[in-house]
Design a protein around this motif. Structure first.
Motif, PDB file in Angstrom:
ATOM      1  N   SER A  99       0.863  -1.182   0.000  1.00 56.68           N
ATOM      2  CA  SER A  99       0.000   0.000   0.000  1.00 56.68           C
ATOM      3  C   SER A  99       0.897   1.229   0.000  1.00 56.68           C
ATOM      4  O   SER A  99       1.931   1.245  -0.660  1.00 56.68           O
ATOM      5  CB  SER A  99      -0.946  -0.027   1.207  1.00 56.68           C
ATOM      6  N   SER A 100       0.530   2.248   0.734  1.00 63.31           N
ATOM      7  CA  SER A 100       1.282   3.499   0.759  1.00 63.31           C
ATOM      8  C   SER A 100       1.140   4.145   2.125  1.00 63.31           C
ATOM      9  O   SER A 100       0.079   4.048   2.765  1.00 63.31           O
ATOM     10  CB  SER A 100       0.757   4.452  -0.323  1.00 63.31           C
ATOM     11  N   SER A 101       2.179   4.831   2.555  1.00 66.85           N
ATOM     12  CA  SER A 101       2.110   5.555   3.824  1.00 66.85           C
ATOM     13  C   SER A 101       1.039   6.629   3.802  1.00 66.85           C
ATOM     14  O   SER A 101       0.533   7.038   4.843  1.00 66.85           O
ATOM     15  CB  SER A 101       3.462   6.200   4.139  1.00 66.85           C
ATOM     16  N   ALA A 102       0.663   7.068   2.590  1.00 64.30           N
ATOM     17  CA  ALA A 102      -0.336   8.127   2.463  1.00 64.30           C
ATOM     18  C   ALA A 102      -1.770   7.608   2.485  1.00 64.30           C
ATOM     19  O   ALA A 102      -2.708   8.406   2.510  1.00 64.30           O
ATOM     20  CB  ALA A 102      -0.107   8.893   1.163  1.00 64.30           C
ATOM     21  N   VAL A 103      -1.942   6.281   2.478  1.00 66.53           N
ATOM     22  CA  VAL A 103      -3.292   5.703   2.384  1.00 66.53           C
ATOM     23  C   VAL A 103      -3.565   4.830   3.608  1.00 66.53           C
ATOM     24  O   VAL A 103      -3.018   3.730   3.721  1.00 66.53           O
ATOM     25  CB  VAL A 103      -3.446   4.867   1.100  1.00 66.53           C
ATOM     26  N   PRO A 104      -4.409   5.270   4.518  1.00 65.95           N
ATOM     27  CA  PRO A 104      -4.712   4.473   5.713  1.00 65.95           C
ATOM     28  C   PRO A 104      -5.698   3.355   5.412  1.00 65.95           C
ATOM     29  O   PRO A 104      -6.325   3.307   4.342  1.00 65.95           O
ATOM     30  CB  PRO A 104      -5.334   5.500   6.656  1.00 65.95           C
ATOM     31  N   GLU A 105      -5.847   2.453   6.356  1.00 66.13           N
ATOM     32  CA  GLU A 105      -6.850   1.395   6.246  1.00 66.13           C
ATOM     33  C   GLU A 105      -8.229   2.011   6.024  1.00 66.13           C
ATOM     34  O   GLU A 105      -8.622   2.939   6.739  1.00 66.13           O
ATOM     35  CB  GLU A 105      -6.863   0.555   7.517  1.00 66.13           C
ATOM     36  N   GLY A 106      -8.946   1.530   5.021  1.00 69.01           N
ATOM     37  CA  GLY A 106     -10.264   2.061   4.716  1.00 69.01           C
ATOM     38  C   GLY A 106     -10.251   3.330   3.900  1.00 69.01           C
ATOM     39  O   GLY A 106     -11.307   3.856   3.561  1.00 69.01           O
ATOM     40  N   GLY A 107      -9.046   3.821   3.556  1.00 68.28           N
ATOM     41  CA  GLY A 107      -8.931   5.040   2.774  1.00 68.28           C
ATOM     42  C   GLY A 107      -9.225   4.779   1.306  1.00 68.28           C
ATOM     43  O   GLY A 107      -9.705   3.701   0.939  1.00 68.28           O
ATOM     44  N   PRO A 118      -7.800  -8.250   6.722  1.00 66.25           N
ATOM     45  CA  PRO A 118      -7.885  -9.038   7.952  1.00 66.25           C
ATOM     46  C   PRO A 118      -9.093  -9.958   8.008  1.00 66.25           C
ATOM     47  O   PRO A 118      -9.078 -10.966   8.736  1.00 66.25           O
ATOM     48  CB  PRO A 118      -7.967  -7.953   9.048  1.00 66.25           C
ATOM     49  N   GLU A 119     -10.143  -9.637   7.273  1.00 61.68           N
ATOM     50  CA  GLU A 119     -11.321 -10.500   7.254  1.00 61.68           C
ATOM     51  C   GLU A 119     -11.138 -11.693   6.328  1.00 61.68           C
ATOM     52  O   GLU A 119     -11.832 -12.703   6.464  1.00 61.68           O
ATOM     53  CB  GLU A 119     -12.543  -9.694   6.824  1.00 61.68           C
ATOM     54  N   LEU A 120     -10.208 -11.587   5.399  1.00 61.89           N
ATOM     55  CA  LEU A 120     -10.002 -12.651   4.419  1.00 61.89           C
ATOM     56  C   LEU A 120      -8.927 -13.651   4.833  1.00 61.89           C
ATOM     57  O   LEU A 120      -9.005 -14.827   4.480  1.00 61.89           O
ATOM     58  CB  LEU A 120      -9.627 -12.036   3.068  1.00 61.89           C
ATOM     59  N   PHE A 121      -7.906 -13.180   5.564  1.00 61.06           N
ATOM     60  CA  PHE A 121      -6.767 -14.035   5.902  1.00 61.06           C
ATOM     61  C   PHE A 121      -6.412 -13.906   7.374  1.00 61.06           C
ATOM     62  O   PHE A 121      -6.393 -12.795   7.918  1.00 61.06           O
ATOM     63  CB  PHE A 121      -5.548 -13.668   5.051  1.00 61.06           C
ATOM     64  N   ASP A 122      -6.105 -15.039   8.001  1.00 63.37           N
ATOM     65  CA  ASP A 122      -5.626 -15.001   9.386  1.00 63.37           C
ATOM     66  C   ASP A 122      -4.214 -14.456   9.463  1.00 63.37           C
ATOM     67  O   ASP A 122      -3.831 -13.811  10.444  1.00 63.37           O
ATOM     68  CB  ASP A 122      -5.664 -16.408   9.987  1.00 63.37           C
ATOM     69  N   GLU A 123      -3.407 -14.706   8.419  1.00 60.91           N
ATOM     70  CA  GLU A 123      -2.027 -14.239   8.381  1.00 60.91           C
ATOM     71  C   GLU A 123      -1.915 -13.171   7.299  1.00 60.91           C
ATOM     72  O   GLU A 123      -2.157 -13.443   6.124  1.00 60.91           O
ATOM     73  CB  GLU A 123      -1.074 -15.400   8.079  1.00 60.91           C
ATOM     74  N   TRP A 124      -1.551 -11.968   7.708  1.00 64.85           N
ATOM     75  CA  TRP A 124      -1.523 -10.871   6.739  1.00 64.85           C
ATOM     76  C   TRP A 124      -0.597  -9.766   7.244  1.00 64.85           C
ATOM     77  O   TRP A 124      -0.245  -9.697   8.422  1.00 64.85           O
ATOM     78  CB  TRP A 124      -2.928 -10.295   6.525  1.00 64.85           C
ATOM     79  N   ALA A 125      -0.237  -8.905   6.319  1.00 69.90           N
ATOM     80  CA  ALA A 125       0.502  -7.686   6.652  1.00 69.90           C
ATOM     81  C   ALA A 125       0.271  -6.694   5.522  1.00 69.90           C
ATOM     82  O   ALA A 125       0.057  -7.080   4.373  1.00 69.90           O
ATOM     83  CB  ALA A 125       1.998  -7.960   6.805  1.00 69.90           C
ATOM     84  N   VAL A 126       0.308  -5.428   5.852  1.00 73.35           N
ATOM     85  CA  VAL A 126       0.195  -4.365   4.860  1.00 73.35           C
ATOM     86  C   VAL A 126       1.440  -3.499   4.970  1.00 73.35           C
ATOM     87  O   VAL A 126       1.745  -2.973   6.042  1.00 73.35           O
ATOM     88  CB  VAL A 126      -1.066  -3.508   5.066  1.00 73.35           C
ATOM     89  N   LEU A 127       2.175  -3.397   3.864  1.00 70.96           N
ATOM     90  CA  LEU A 127       3.362  -2.536   3.828  1.00 70.96           C
ATOM     91  C   LEU A 127       2.923  -1.168   3.350  1.00 70.96           C
ATOM     92  O   LEU A 127       2.341  -1.030   2.271  1.00 70.96           O
ATOM     93  CB  LEU A 127       4.420  -3.107   2.887  1.00 70.96           C
ATOM     94  N   ARG A 128       3.240  -0.147   4.136  1.00 73.36           N
ATOM     95  CA  ARG A 128       2.875   1.217   3.767  1.00 73.36           C
ATOM     96  C   ARG A 128       4.143   2.064   3.648  1.00 73.36           C
ATOM     97  O   ARG A 128       4.447   2.882   4.508  1.00 73.36           O
ATOM     98  CB  ARG A 128       1.901   1.798   4.799  1.00 73.36           C
ATOM     99  N   PRO A 129       4.896   1.840   2.564  1.00 75.20           N
ATOM    100  CA  PRO A 129       6.136   2.600   2.390  1.00 75.20           C
ATOM    101  C   PRO A 129       5.867   4.050   2.028  1.00 75.20           C
ATOM    102  O   PRO A 129       4.857   4.380   1.404  1.00 75.20           O
ATOM    103  CB  PRO A 129       6.835   1.878   1.247  1.00 75.20           C
ATOM    104  N   SER A 130       6.815   4.892   2.385  1.00 75.19           N
ATOM    105  CA  SER A 130       6.809   6.273   1.924  1.00 75.19           C
ATOM    106  C   SER A 130       7.198   6.278   0.445  1.00 75.19           C
ATOM    107  O   SER A 130       7.308   5.238  -0.191  1.00 75.19           O
ATOM    108  CB  SER A 130       7.792   7.090   2.765  1.00 75.19           C
ATOM    109  N   TRP A 131       7.415   7.446  -0.104  1.00 74.82           N
ATOM    110  CA  TRP A 131       7.753   7.562  -1.532  1.00 74.82           C
ATOM    111  C   TRP A 131       9.087   6.877  -1.814  1.00 74.82           C
ATOM    112  O   TRP A 131      10.021   6.948  -1.035  1.00 74.82           O
ATOM    113  CB  TRP A 131       7.809   9.025  -1.928  1.00 74.82           C
ATOM    114  N   PHE A 132       9.182   6.237  -2.987  1.00 71.90           N
ATOM    115  CA  PHE A 132      10.357   5.453  -3.350  1.00 71.90           C
ATOM    116  C   PHE A 132      11.528   6.361  -3.746  1.00 71.90           C
ATOM    117  O   PHE A 132      11.369   7.284  -4.545  1.00 71.90           O
ATOM    118  CB  PHE A 132      10.063   4.550  -4.545  1.00 71.90           C
TER     119      PHE A 132
END
Length: 281
Positions: A99-107, A118-132
């Motif tokens: 994802s992106s540091s500029a986009v929050p969950e539900g954004g 989180p509703e689809l998978f028990d094991e998950w992570a979201v990477l929210r990097p800043s600009w590359f």
């Protein structure tokens, strides 16, 4: 952790690096792209977000997936969520989303996929990097304008960003895909310092020996410029993100890269010197 990892966007900035890291560490990797481009040590597979016929073969035997959203799509959940439901049914148990540091969950945009994960998978992570950092050295519009004109155009004003190296993002992605326990959270990734675009221009000038300047545009000017080669709604979104930088939204650094990889994130000057440094005479 054993199993097969499907890496979407395997020819892209983070996907290629993630696939290479996983394969180099001995993990089974399926490198997914529209043309099944080979990645050393990985199995190439045809995959197109917009072609559901390519999805079953990509998922066959896969238990983990790295998700790179379709580029430039302001509504990625329309194609990503059906795929993720199919992935869960096919036996995928861990998903790592870029994802992106500029986009929050539900954004907006990929934030909707983040909210559903989180509703689809028990094991998950979201990477929210800043600009590359690679935006200034690769195929991005900034890199092209630097090479061709010695100019970076933004609507960020004096705002600062914790620019992050794509190699550091890939290192965290590989960790999230292979560690015995998935983080189960979103991870904001930055480099070691927050820099303004004036700072970036100054570093590039010093490193390359060619003048680079930061030209400040208004949000409307930037949106109009971007809309000449990308959809207007996406251009408006990107211009608005620049305005949020001007307002201080990205003026931060985190210790996530060091915490998860055991080493500090790379600084922009070090990357620029490696990729753009003057050629000795």
């Amino acid at each position: 952790m054993t199993g097969t990892a499907l890496v979407t966007g395997a020819t892209g900035t983070t996907g290629s690096r993630t696939a290479a890291r996983l394969a180099g560490s001995g993990h089974r990797v399926r490198a997914a792209s529209r043309r099944a481009t080979p990645v050393p040590g990985a199995e190439p597979v045809v995959f197109d977000w917009y072609d559901p016929a390519t999805h079953p073969a990509a998922l066959d035997g896969t238990d983990r997936v790295y998700l790179v959203p379709p580029v430039g799509d302001p509504d990625p959940e329309a194609v990503m969520l059906p795929f993720l439901r199919q992935a869960r049914a096919a036996g995928v148990r861990r998903a790592v989303l870029l994802s992106s540091s500029a986009v929050p969950e539900g954004g907006p945009a990929v934030g909707q996929v983040h909210g559903a994960l989180p509703e689809l998978f028990d094991e998950w992570a979201v990477l929210r990097p800043s600009w590359f950092m690679q935006n200034f050295t690769g195929a991005h519009e900034h890199a092209r304008s630097i090479r061709e004109e010695g100019v970076i155009r933004t609507a960020t004003g004096a705002g600062r960003v914790g620019f992050v190296d794509a190699e550091d993002i890939a290192a965290v992605a590989a960790h999230a895909l292979t560690d015995e326990r998935a983080p189960g959270t979103d991870l904001v990734l930055t480099g070691p310092e927050a820099l303004g675009y004036d700072d970036i221009a100054a570093i590039l000038t010093e490193v390359t020996g060619r003048p680079v300047v930061h030209r400040r545009l208004t949000e409307a000017e930037l949106a109009d410029r971007l809309a000449t080669h990308i959809p207007p709604e996406f251009a408006a979104l990107l211009a608005a993100l620049d305005r949020s930088i001007a307002d201080g939204a990205e003026d931060r650094v985190t210790d996530t890269v060091r915490h998860l990889t055991g080493r500090p994130p790379r600084a922009f000057r070090a990357l620029a010197e490696q990729e753009l440094g003057r050629t000795p005479r």
